[in-house]
Structure formats: structure tokens, C-alpha cells
Design an enzyme around this catalytic site. Structure first.
Site, PDB file in Angstrom:
ATOM      1  N   THR A   1     -30.725  32.994 -42.302  1.00 36.09           N
ATOM      2  CA  THR A   1     -29.549  33.819 -42.523  1.00 36.09           C
ATOM      3  C   THR A   1     -29.881  34.780 -43.642  1.00 36.09           C
ATOM      4  O   THR A   1     -30.486  34.394 -44.643  1.00 36.09           O
ATOM      5  CB  THR A   1     -28.318  32.942 -42.861  1.00 36.09           C
ATOM      6  OG1 THR A   1     -27.239  33.792 -43.217  1.00 36.09           O
ATOM      7  CG2 THR A   1     -28.598  31.990 -44.002  1.00 36.09           C
TER       8      THR A   1
ATOM      9  N   GLU B   1     -24.801  28.313 -41.675  1.00 32.88           N
ATOM     10  CA  GLU B   1     -24.833  27.088 -42.485  1.00 32.88           C
ATOM     11  C   GLU B   1     -23.834  26.034 -42.023  1.00 32.88           C
ATOM     12  O   GLU B   1     -23.856  24.897 -42.501  1.00 32.88           O
ATOM     13  CB  GLU B   1     -24.536  27.417 -43.957  1.00 32.88           C
ATOM     14  CG  GLU B   1     -25.649  28.161 -44.660  1.00 32.88           C
ATOM     15  CD  GLU B   1     -25.483  29.687 -44.578  1.00 32.88           C
ATOM     16  OE1 GLU B   1     -24.850  30.158 -43.610  1.00 32.88           O
ATOM     17  OE2 GLU B   1     -25.979  30.384 -45.478  1.00 32.88           O
TER      18      GLU B   1
ATOM     19  N   LYS C   1     -11.367  40.925 -59.626  1.00 29.59           N
ATOM     20  CA  LYS C   1     -10.748  39.959 -60.522  1.00 29.59           C
ATOM     21  C   LYS C   1     -10.008  40.689 -61.630  1.00 29.59           C
ATOM     22  O   LYS C   1     -10.611  41.265 -62.533  1.00 29.59           O
ATOM     23  CB  LYS C   1     -11.804  39.021 -61.105  1.00 29.59           C
ATOM     24  CG  LYS C   1     -12.398  38.124 -60.029  1.00 29.59           C
ATOM     25  CD  LYS C   1     -13.510  37.234 -60.562  1.00 29.59           C
ATOM     26  CE  LYS C   1     -14.222  36.580 -59.386  1.00 29.59           C
ATOM     27  NZ  LYS C   1     -15.440  35.877 -59.740  1.00 29.59           N
TER      28      LYS C   1
ATOM     29  N   TRP D   1      -6.970  37.234 -58.447  1.00 25.77           N
ATOM     30  CA  TRP D   1      -7.860  37.872 -57.481  1.00 25.77           C
ATOM     31  C   TRP D   1      -7.098  38.872 -56.610  1.00 25.77           C
ATOM     32  O   TRP D   1      -6.013  38.592 -56.123  1.00 25.77           O
ATOM     33  CB  TRP D   1      -8.503  36.824 -56.566  1.00 25.77           C
ATOM     34  CG  TRP D   1      -9.500  35.959 -57.281  1.00 25.77           C
ATOM     35  CD1 TRP D   1      -9.835  36.006 -58.600  1.00 25.77           C
ATOM     36  CD2 TRP D   1     -10.282  34.916 -56.707  1.00 25.77           C
ATOM     37  NE1 TRP D   1     -10.780  35.061 -58.889  1.00 25.77           N
ATOM     38  CE2 TRP D   1     -11.078  34.370 -57.743  1.00 25.77           C
ATOM     39  CE3 TRP D   1     -10.396  34.395 -55.428  1.00 25.77           C
ATOM     40  CZ2 TRP D   1     -11.971  33.320 -57.536  1.00 25.77           C
ATOM     41  CZ3 TRP D   1     -11.274  33.351 -55.214  1.00 25.77           C
ATOM     42  CH2 TRP D   1     -12.067  32.822 -56.259  1.00 25.77           C
TER      43      TRP D   1
END
Lengths: 541, 541
Positions: free
Chosen positions: A184, A329, A438, A443
Site C-alpha cells: 500500500t 491493512e 485542528k 477538529w
């Protein structure tokens, strides 16, 4: 005290052995690179795979050796997989869309000994063949008659396996044995290899088979447009033989007309691909006034589903859309968008809003959202946090350790995504962790701002990045690539956002750029944007 | 080389934890012994199970200790299971239909420390309580108001768990840890304990969830009439929380009217029971002219399905019948009768003939038929052999080793059944191995002969057993219990068989008996018959 149950190791050879015994006449229908359609039963696939094992063993390949493929979805590709995995060698799928230099880097890092490829990819490989350090044998997915001239000294697949015995022994190793390797690539650093085990692939297979996941059975006909080099075709290369579903393999032709022809002639019931494939199919269906009478379910993943594709399938064609999220993954299934019980009778807009989210994890996938101190965050459908995941088919690290530690102290894998979760486990990705802005400890989702801004008719593309702010740490800057001939003002762009996002999310400034830089997969290259705007001063700073 | 994937142990606590997180409001709907309906969400079930763990820990119960239940299907019973298994103790389900002395023998052999029972079974337990050697704590599935007087010093379940903390730690042990204990009684010898592991139960759960097995999803409503003490309610006690399906628990009332009421009011989509339950339901439906509009699928197992029940469900009520075969030793799913692809468009008789067979094994169950020298026999739909089975949820032996070796040299478990298999893995049981008649080295199915003979209007019951023969080793004797007032002749009985079985299967003689002896479960007691006829001389001998 241990239970007194059989020690039946979860190895992938058992999947194909089951297919041969129980569904010997079910088939893989392949459109070969040359265009012809070939039918291969699971019984034939099993025997062909055994012959691949025989050829590999003759070539000195054994437990733990890496065998690479660069191939379209096909029965021969399936045989290469099962023939490799059965003897405990490691099947390494290479993505042919990578840069040739990267392909060479990956093959060297993996120390591949054999490379089996489709003719389509011959020019790519010939161009970099001198860079390969470990590949000794090249095999081309073809018979002698269709063998292209090449400078690799390659052998035709059909000649390679011809006359090989069916006696190769399969599965004589523990279930934790490595089984598959898939690299990946992030936006920075070298590609990282995910090393699947037999156990993880078998358990992932069993997860895919459940009703609310892919839910295929022996009577289904499954068309994986998603390539086998994309995280095991989302598990379908295992789940179909495990259940006895027919597989329809589109080979190299993934345009609307070609996909429609296979859906129609093979009476496909389940299919899976990234959104762009479906855009092509839907256009073709409309232009030719066609319907999809056999298709029950379409799995869409790889990137977020556009609302128009979702509604077209669900309302015009009466096909159940399952939005799926995952990564290399995660083997890859992480979440699936089957409608949850409490929304079964909801109105269409509520249902479509739910289906645009990434979905809910099946049993075997544990999700959490956490803050930067790794505290669990609330599942309220609003709070965003880093998405972490745990399960038997989730990576614990990368091949050769090259990729750093990715597990937290509780064994959760950090996906690099930022998401919210609702009280029924529905996950919605709001950003990539590295792209989130941020501000004052909170966020701000760059994706939300971009999606709204890009809806303005004068905007061709939009990006939001965080810019340093002395008080708030970061504040959002909206970067606009105007539509051809348009000159939108800062004021009308901010007006576009008003009421659709929290007031404090409003960008502190708007910048204009001729062209927003894109990465290899078409996504906005935020890294480059941050580089370009690194000295930008916000008017509020 | 090992894969680099997470070490996520397959422990059953993860099933209920998943249910609480992802389907917290899905429910178990229980008809309690008193008749009232109680709804318990998976979130509540999880917390109640944690409290059971707390109560057990306070009582000194830990890893490997046995906790017995004698209960109907209910939410409290589910909590007792998950609370016990979560801390690594072993849940021992006792079948209340056994003779009280046998219950005492089993509890002593298992060394149960706690017994949790429904009020229904109080008289049984009080009658043999002095024989229990290891039980220290008695709990009754009730609250204080409904606590019966008893001589056990029992505590009410609700009082037992009241105020217990939710902090008991679950699943801190390897997946091979023992999880459940279930005794199976043959016709001879003592009952034998099958000791399930967490791993075997989790893998079996994943098998049940696949489309062609039970195939339940979050939107299903499942009514397991099959009791939890029958091999984990055929796996439904795990599969439902794993998928988020609602469970409807009938408690002690399994008559047609009570089952219908639950099917209707709860809109049940999947249900499972032995044939006799369905006979009661079908009678009730016809007498009251009722339909089953919500029900999609009925699983029938435990004994062969009568043709009339199969056809009634499939044609009158449009419900898909899945015939299932299994044993306590197979967790229990061995085969399932979902229609295979090549018969989807067959005529009704062909489909029904297929569905009367025991079905096909899902991935994770390997079947073989073998002869007495353990050679593999052909899958031709005719050749019969001993049925042996291998898989991750199949017993490798019995608790404390009391039951002998049951695995062959390849690790297959001998089921004790005789069966044939067709080329698509459809299994059909033709006899019990101990009842098969061995004539000249070939096997004659006693069940086939009996089924045909019992179809004669003058016959109430029929049995076929092997009688010593100097030349053929054994030859069949047909034993007839005439219908009341009838006196069938040997000739008309043999004429009944003619043309329906191979000529050499024809019994050498017919004997008449006032009453064919039956065992506790209503099956013909062949052991007793062989004892009665042990000196019988065949006219041909």
C-alpha cells in the site's frame, strides 16, 4: 482447561478443496485479454492450481517464497493464487497502475522469485526488467499460440503447468503462515507491505459470507470488477469458491458496455467496484435504455459514493447498494452499509443519507474513535476522532518491519482516517487524519468544507487546509480553482458555506490557484498544497 | 514465515460485546414460564451477563469450573451462558428430558459447582438432590416474587445478580479454552460429554451466518424452538447476537397455538425445530385457516423430515424448508438442505426429493463416506458407507476421555451413521452403523426397508434387523407390529417391498410382535429387538 475439539487449521487451500468437492461444476467465467470468454469449473480450477504448485515446486519455490502476479481478474490468475498459497509460498499481487520504478522497488523489497503477468503489462515490465534483483522466472498468462514476443525469456502459463502432477501437498503448515502480500502506498515514504496469513484470509472469508456483509451463496453469480490486486478483490477471490458462487471475471475490459454485457448474459446477482466503474455503467444503461433485472446487490468502495450513483441504483434499477469501507491493512472489509433495522421503514432521504455513510462493522471487526490522547470518544454521530480498528484480519505491522509501529497499546490499528460513529456503529469518514484542521483543540473536517464549496457553479475544485494561527493553532484556508472563465469572489464562496457548517468552521480566508495539484489516484495532493501555502498569513492572525 | 496480522483470539464474549456495540437495541423476546412476555435488549443482556460473571466470581467460580443450566430458552438463560463463558468457566447445558438419575450422574461426572434451573424442573432436581456430589449453589430463573418454595436452598436469579458490578473481565484466555459442555447419550454406556472450545463455537457461529447455512442478518427475527440444551440451539444462541437478529424465546410453551402467536406478533422470519413441533403448528394453522406471511425459512433437524411437513411448508405456506443434519459432536451443523444451483429450476418432485435428503456441508465441514477398511467410497448418490466428519467445530474426543477414541488416522470423527453422498456433496443418511445389515460384505439399509413396510395399511410399526446366516453372515428379518385388528400375511408384506428395493435386500423372513420396543426418544430400540430375536433361525439358513 482446553476444549476437546479438532485442530483444523484455517488454511486457504481448504476453500478450493471445498469448492471442488461440493460445487465442482460451478464456474469462473473469464473474459480473456484477447476478448474471448472461457469457462473454468471449480473442479478444473482446483486441478489447475495443483499444477501451478507442481510447476513452482519444480522451480524450487517453497514455504515462504514470494510469487508475484501482475494480472487482471481471470481463472488463470486464481489458479496462480491457490497454487502458490497451497504450498505455503506467498502470493504477492502487484498493482499495475503504479509507476514502473515503484513496481521494481516493490518486487525487490518483496524479493519476488517468480513474476506471472498478463500480456497487457509486458511493456511496463520490459521497461524496468533490469532493475529486478530477485526474479528468476517470468510467466505470461497465455497459451503458446497467444504468447507475445518478449525480452524476459518468459514461458507461457499453459506450457508452464502442462503435464504437472496433481499431487503437490497443500496446507501442511500452521494457520499463522504467511499467505499473501500486498503493498500500500501512502503519499509519503516507500510503499508498505501487508502480509496476510492463512488464518486472517480464512476468517475474513467467513466474515464476507455473512448476510449483512457480501452474503453470497452457491446460487449467486458474482462479478468482481474490483481487481484481485486490490486487497484480494475485497475478499471475493476467497468467498466465491467458499460458497460455490459463480465468478465472472471481466479481464481488462471495464467500460460500461463490457460490464453490462457480462451482467446480462451471465445473470450476475452481486457485483463490486469503485464508483467510477458505476458511472460508466449507468451512462451506458441510460443511453441504451437498459435495465438490470438479475442484479440484486452492488458493493461500492474505494472512495465515497456519489449520491447520484447511489440513488440511480436504488431507485431507477432497484439494486441494493452496499457502501463498503476498508483498506489493504483490513483485508479489506471494515464496514458495510447494509441498512440497519431501525431504518428499514424510514423515508427514502433518510435511507440514502444512511447509505452514503461508510456503514457498520461486521462481527470480527472492532472499531473505535479516539482523541489524540487515545481516549474513547462518544458514538453520537457527530464527534469526530481518529478511527482505529482491531480484529483477526487486521494488520499488526508491515513486511520486514518497514512501515513503523501502527498499533496502539490496546492492539488497535490506526487507520489514518478521521470519522464519527453513531449509536448503532455506523461509521462516517470525515477526513484523513493528516488533513484534518485542528483549531483550538477541536477538529474541522476539510472534506466537509470542500464538498460544499465544490458545489458552487463557479468552482472547478476546492481544497481546505489548516494554516498556522497564533491563538487557535490552526485555522482553515479555503483554496479555490475557479471554473473556466469564472471569477468567484471570496464573499460568494463564504456565503455558499453559510448555514451548512458550524460557524467556527468558516474559513478565515479564501485563496485562488490556477490548478489544485492532484496525486496519482486523482485525489487532492494536500502535501503539495501545504508546501505552496506554508508562508501564507491569515488576515485574522 | 508468519503473516503479520493481529492476534485476535476467537472467544465467545466478543459476540455479545459486538451485539452491545452495534445492535444495542435489538432484542430477545422471552415468553417466561409464567406466560408473560419480556423484552431484553442486547445491551441489557450484555450487562446482565456481566452481573452473572460478578455473581459467579463472588461464589469462587473461575477458569474451567463447570456451571450447569437446566432451562428453557430465555434471556436469563442467555445471560447465564455468556456470564459463565466470559470468565472462562464452562457452561454445561443439561437436558431436562433425561431420567433424573442420569441428570445426577451427568452433573457428578461434570463436577458442576452451580446449577441454574427453571421452576419447571424443580421437582426433578429435588427428587435427586441428595445424589449431587459437587453442586454448592442452586439458582432459580426467577425474581423474588415468583420464587417457588424449595428444599435446595436456592436463590432467585434476579437476587443473585442484583447490584453486581459490570467490571468482570472477559476473554483473557486462549481461544482453545473450554467453553461449553453438552452430554450425549447413546443406547449403551454412560453419557459422553462434548467439550466445546471458544474457538470451535466462534467458528461454528461464523459458519451458521453464511447465506446457505442459516443466513440470518440484523433485520431477521429468529425463533429457536430448538432448546438451548440441544447443541447450543443449533448455534442460534451465538449467531443471533453476532448478527444482531432479534431472538424470540418460546420458553416452556411449544404447542402450535403458542408458537403461531409468537411467529405472528413478532413477525418471525426464521425458525428452527424438530419435526414434531411443526406437525403441531401445521395442524393449528389448518384448523384456524391461518397463513405465515412473515416467515421466510424454517430449519428442521433432529430427525428426518416427513414429506408431508416439507410439502406443506413449501407449497401451502411458501416457506423455504432447510433440512439440517448434525450431532452434539458437530456443534451441531453438519449439513444443510439449501437447494443446490443445478436443481433451482427442477420440477417440484425433484426439488422435494432433494430436500428430504440431509443436505450439503458448508465450508468448514468436511464429510467422507468410508468402508470398514476406511477406504473412501464413491459420491454417486447410491454407495453407502460410514459417515465421517472433520472440521474446526467437530469433537476430537469426550470429556475426561470417557467415551473412547472417535477419530480415525486422518482425524475424521466417526458419526455412527451410514450415508451416501452425491457428486454435489448432498448427504443422505441410510442407517445407523450399528443397525445396518451386513450381507455378503454388502450393506443393507434397515431404514429403507422399514419406511416402505410401514407404508402398508395393515402395519402399525416395522423394524428390520440382521440375523445370523452361515453363508451371508447376516440376512434381514422384517419384524412387524400389525395395525389394530389387522393380520397382515408374510406374502403381502414382501409384496409391498417388491420393486422398491434391490432384490437381494428382500428380508428372508417376516416375524410378528405385539409391540415393537421404543427408546426414550421414540426411536425403535434395535438393541432390545436383537436381544429378543437372538436365537431366531431364518428359514434360509
Amino acid at each position: 482447561m482446553q476444549g476437546i475439539m479438532q485442530d483444523w487449521q484455517l488454511t486457504t487451500n481448504k476453500i478450493l478443496e471445498h469448492a471442488k468437492r461440493i460445487n465442482p461444476t460451478r464456474e469462473i467465467i473469464t473474459r480473456r485479454v484477447g476478448g474471448e470468454i472461457v469457462r473454468t469449473s471449480y473442479s478444473q480450477l482446483h486441478d489447475l492450481s495443483k499444477q501451478v504448485s507442481g510447476a513452482l515446486i519444480e522451480g524450487g519455490i517453497g514455504l515462504g517464497d514470494r510469487v508475484a502476479t501482475l494480472g487482471w481478474n481471470s481463472a488463470r490468475h486464481m489458479a496462480a493464487w491457490y497454487g502458490t498459497m497451497g504450498i505455503g509460498a506467498v502470493l504477492h499481487t502487484i498493482n499495475p497502475r503504479l509507476h514502473p520504478d515503484q513496481i521494481a522497488w516493490i518486487a525487490n523489497h518483496a524479493e519476488d522469485k517468480v513474476l506471472i503477468l498478463d500480456t497487457t503489462f509486458l511493456p511496463i515490465i520490459e521497461a524496468v526488467k533490469d532493475k529486478f534483483e530477485t526474479i528468476k522466472t517470468y510467466v505470461i498468462f497465455a497459451d503458446a499460440d497467444n504468447m507475445p514476443e518478449n525480452s524476459l525469456g518468459a514461458i507461457a502459463f499453459d506450457d508452464w503447468v502442462a503435464g504437472k502432477s496433481l499431487n503437490a501437498s497443500w496446507g501442511d503448515f500452521p494457520e499463522e503462515t504467511a499467505c499473501g502480500l500486498c503493498y500500500t502506498s501512502g503519499t509519503t515514504g516507500n510503499p508498505k507491505g501487508v502480509l496476510y496469513s492463512h488464518r486472517s484470509n480464512v476468517l475474513h472469508t467467513m466474515i464476507t459470507m455473512s448476510k449483512d456483509a457480501m452474503g453470497m451463496g452457491a446460487n449467486d453469480v458474482v462479478l468482481p470488477v474490483v481487481p484481485m490486486f486490490h486487497a484480494n478483490a475485497w475478499g471475493l477471490a476467497f468467498g466465491c469458491p467458499a460458497t460455490g458462487a459463480n465468478m465472472v471475471m471481466p479481464g481488462a475490459q471495464m467500460d460500461g458496455a463490457s460490464i453490462y454485457e457480462l451482467l446480462d448474459t451471465e445473470k450476475v446477482t452481486i457485483t463490486a467496484a469503485v464508483p467510477t466503474v458505476w458511472l460508466g455503467l449507468l451512462t451506458y444503461l441510460r443511453e441504451n435504455d437498459l435495465k438490470l433485472p438479475h442484479l440484486n446487490k452492488v458493493l461500492i468502495g474505494g472512495s465515497a459514493i456519489p449520491d447520484a450513483i447511489l440513488r440511480a441504483f436504488e431507485t431507477e434499477y432497484e439494486v441494493d447498494v452496499i457502501h463498503a469501507w476498508g483498506m489493504t491493512e483490513t483485508s479489506p472489509l471494515g464496514t458495510l452499509g447494509s441498512l440497519p433495522p431501525h431504518l428499514m421503514d424510514a423515508d427514502i432521504d433518510t435511507r440514502m443519507t444512511q447509505k452514503l455513510k461508510q456503514g457498520r462493522p461486521p462481527f470480527g471487526v472492532e472499531l473505535k474513535i479516539v482523541d489524540d490522547e487515545n481516549n474513547d470518544l462518544a458514538w453520537d454521530g457527530e464527534t469526530s476522532g481518529r478511527l482505529v480498528v482491531r480484529g483477526p484480519a487486521i494488520a499488526a505491522g508491515y513486511f520486514k518491519g518497514d512501515g513503523g509501529n501502527v498499533l496502539d497499546e490496546n492492539g488497535f490499528f490506526d487507520t489514518g482516517d478521521v470519522a464519527n460513529m453513531d449509536e448503532f456503529g455506523t461509521m462516517q469518514i470525515t477526513d484523513r487524519a493528516k488533513d484534518v484542521i485542528k483549531s483550538g483543540g477541536e477538529w474541522i473536517s476539510s472534506i466537509d468544507i470542500e464538498n460544499i464549496a465544490v458545489g458552487h457553479p463557479k468552482v472547478a475544485n476546492a481544497a481546505a487546509i489548516g494554516i498556522y494561527h497564533p491563538k487557535w493553532d490552526e485555522r482553515p484556508l479555503l483554496i479555490i480553482q475557479a471554473a473556466p472563465g469564472e471569477e468567484p469572489s471570496k464573499e460568494e464562496l463564504l456565503a455558499q458555506l453559510e448555514g451548512k457548517i458550524a460557524k467556527w468552521w468558516t474559513p478565515d480566508d479564501v485563496a485562488f490557484i490556477d490548478e489544485i495539484p492532484l496525486g496519482a489516484t486523482g485525489k487532492i495532493n494536500k502535501l503539495k498544497l501545504r508546501e505552496i501555502f506554508k508562508d501564507y498569513k491569515l488576515p485574522t492572525a
